[in-house]
Design an enzyme around this catalytic site. Structure first.
Site, short mmCIF file in Angstrom:
data_model
loop_
_atom_site.label_atom_id
_atom_site.label_comp_id
_atom_site.label_asym_id
_atom_site.label_seq_id
_atom_site.Cartn_x
_atom_site.Cartn_y
_atom_site.Cartn_z
N CYS A 112 38.07 36.32 45.06
CA CYS A 112 36.88 37.18 45.13
C CYS A 112 36.31 37.07 46.53
O CYS A 112 36.25 35.99 47.10
CB CYS A 112 35.86 36.70 44.09
SG CYS A 112 34.34 37.67 44.11
N HIS A 155 37.40 43.01 36.69
CA HIS A 155 36.80 42.07 37.67
C HIS A 155 35.53 42.68 38.25
O HIS A 155 34.51 42.00 38.40
CB HIS A 155 37.83 41.76 38.77
CG HIS A 155 37.34 40.88 39.88
ND1 HIS A 155 37.81 39.60 40.09
CD2 HIS A 155 36.42 41.09 40.86
CE1 HIS A 155 37.20 39.06 41.13
NE2 HIS A 155 36.35 39.95 41.64
N GLU A 156 35.58 43.99 38.56
CA GLU A 156 34.42 44.65 39.18
C GLU A 156 33.27 44.83 38.19
O GLU A 156 32.10 44.60 38.54
CB GLU A 156 34.83 46.00 39.76
CG GLU A 156 35.92 45.94 40.83
CD GLU A 156 35.74 44.84 41.83
OE1 GLU A 156 34.61 44.54 42.23
OE2 GLU A 156 36.77 44.23 42.22
N HIS A 159 31.20 41.85 37.86
CA HIS A 159 30.18 41.67 38.92
C HIS A 159 28.86 42.37 38.53
O HIS A 159 27.78 41.89 38.88
CB HIS A 159 30.66 42.21 40.25
CG HIS A 159 31.53 41.25 41.03
ND1 HIS A 159 31.11 40.00 41.41
CD2 HIS A 159 32.78 41.37 41.51
CE1 HIS A 159 32.08 39.38 42.09
NE2 HIS A 159 33.11 40.20 42.16
C1 NB4 Z 1 39.07 41.84 43.51
C2 NB4 Z 1 40.39 41.58 42.80
C3 NB4 Z 1 40.66 40.14 42.46
C4 NB4 Z 1 41.55 40.17 41.24
C5 NB4 Z 1 44.72 41.31 43.27
C6 NB4 Z 1 44.43 41.46 44.73
C7 NB4 Z 1 43.03 41.11 46.53
C8 NB4 Z 1 40.09 41.43 45.76
C9 NB4 Z 1 38.91 41.14 44.85
C10 NB4 Z 1 41.40 41.50 40.61
C11 NB4 Z 1 40.46 42.27 41.46
C12 NB4 Z 1 37.69 41.65 45.60
C13 NB4 Z 1 35.77 42.43 44.36
C14 NB4 Z 1 43.92 41.78 47.37
C15 NB4 Z 1 45.08 42.27 46.81
C16 NB4 Z 1 47.06 43.75 46.93
C17 NB4 Z 1 47.08 45.12 47.56
C18 NB4 Z 1 47.20 46.39 49.58
C19 NB4 Z 1 47.30 46.35 51.06
C20 NB4 Z 1 46.26 44.25 51.08
C21 NB4 Z 1 46.13 44.26 49.58
C22 NB4 Z 1 46.15 42.88 48.99
F1 NB4 Z 1 43.62 41.93 48.64
N1 NB4 Z 1 43.28 40.97 45.22
N2 NB4 Z 1 41.83 40.60 47.06
N3 NB4 Z 1 40.78 40.37 46.26
N4 NB4 Z 1 36.47 41.37 44.91
N5 NB4 Z 1 45.32 42.12 45.50
N6 NB4 Z 1 46.03 42.95 47.56
N7 NB4 Z 1 47.22 45.05 49.01
O1 NB4 Z 1 40.37 42.57 46.03
O2 NB4 Z 1 35.86 40.20 45.06
O3 NB4 Z 1 34.82 42.03 43.45
O4 NB4 Z 1 46.22 45.57 51.58
NI NI Z 2 34.89 39.85 43.21
#
Ligand code: NB4
Ligand code: NI
Length: 185
Positions: A112, A155-156, A159
Site C-alpha cells: 500500500c 483494496h481501494e 480505504h
Molecule cells: C494497491 C494494490 C495493492 C494490492 C498488485 C500491485 C502495486 C498498489 C496499491 C491490490 C491493490 C496502491 C492504493 C503495483 C502493481 C502491477 C502493474 C504496471 C506497470 C507497474 C505496475 C506494478 F504497482 N500493486 N502497487 N501497489 N494503494 N501491482 N504493479 N504494473 O497499487 O495503496 O490504495 O507499472
Molecule cells: Ni492502499
C-alpha cells in the site's frame, strides 16, 4: 500533480475514518481530485516519470490517501503491452452489490502506498464481485469483475472504510487462508 509527499501514511487518523459519500454535481475541487488521482496512477506506471518524481508504482489510489475523506478512488489496471487497460475508472460512491463465496489472494501479498513497510502474508478477498459506482457525471455503472481487478477494487473500497490490507492478514500464520482460496500469480 500528486507525488509521494501528498500521500499520508499509516498512523494518520484519516486512513482509519469512514469516508463521506459524495453528492452530484461534483464540486470543481472534487473533479480536479479525480483527475489528479488518475494522473498519479498513470505517472506512477510510466517508468521515466516515476523515476524522475520518485513515485512508487500503483494500480489504485483512494481519496483518503491524500487526506480527503470522501468516497472516491481511481483504479488503473494496465493491459498487456500496447493493449488497452483492463480497468481504468474513477469510482465515486462505489459499492459491492454481491460477491462470490470463492476467495482469492495475490501470491505476492499486497502493498500500500500509505504503508512504508513490507507486510508479508496473503490477503484473502472475494474472487468475484459485482461492482456499482458513479462516474464523474453522476451516471451509474454496474460491472462484474474477477481475479486481479476485483482484488484491486476491494483494496481501494477498504480505504473508503478505514481498513488497511494487513487487517486481513492472519496474525498467527500470515500465509494461512480459508480452505479453497485461489492464489493468484
Ligand atoms: C494497491 C494494490 C495493492 C494490492 C498488485 C500491485 C502495486 C498498489 C496499491 C491490490 C491493490 C496502491 C492504493 C503495483 C502493481 C502491477 C502493474 C504496471 C506497470 C507497474 C505496475 C506494478 F504497482 N500493486 N502497487 N501497489 N494503494 N501491482 N504493479 N504494473 O497499487 O495503496 O490504495 O507499472
Ligand atoms: Ni492502499
Amino acid at each position: 500533480m500528486i507525488t509521494m509527499d501528498n500521500i499520508i501514511r499509516e498512523g494518520h487518523p484519516t486512513l482509519r475514518k469512514r469516508a463521506e459519500k459524495l453528492t452530484f454535481p461534483l464540486s470543481e475541487e472534487n473533479q480536479k481530485l479525480a483527475h489528479d488521482l488518475m494522473e498519479f496512477l498513470e505517472n506512477s506506471q510510466d517508468e521515466k516519470i516515476a523515476e524522475k518524481y520518485h513515485l512508487r508504482a500503483g494500480v489504485g489510489l483512494a481519496a483518503p490517501q491524500v487526506d480527503r475523506s470522501i468516497r472516491m478512488t481511481a483504479v488503473l489496471v494496465p493491459g498487456a503491452e500496447g493493449e488497452d487497460p483492463i480497468f481504468k475508472h474513477v469510482l465515486v460512491n462505489p459499492t459491492i452489490v454481491s460477491e462470490s463465496v470463492q476467495k482469492a489472494a495475490l501470491a505476492e501479498g499486497e502493498g500500500c502506498l500509505s504503508v512504508d513497510r513490507d507486510v508479508p502474508g496473503y490477503v484473502p478477498r472475494a474472487d468475484r464481485i459485482k461492482l456499482r459506482w458513479f462516474d464523474l457525471d453522476g451516471n451509474e455503472h454496474v460491472q462484474r469483475l474477477k481475479d486481479y481487478p476485483a482484488i484491486v477494487v476491494q483494496h481501494e473500497i477498504d480505504h473508503l472504510n478505514g481498513i488497511l490490507f494487513f487487517d486481513h492478514v492472519n496474525k498467527d500464520n500470515p500465509f494461512s487462508v480459508p480452505e479453497g482460496t485461489l492464489i493468484l500469480e
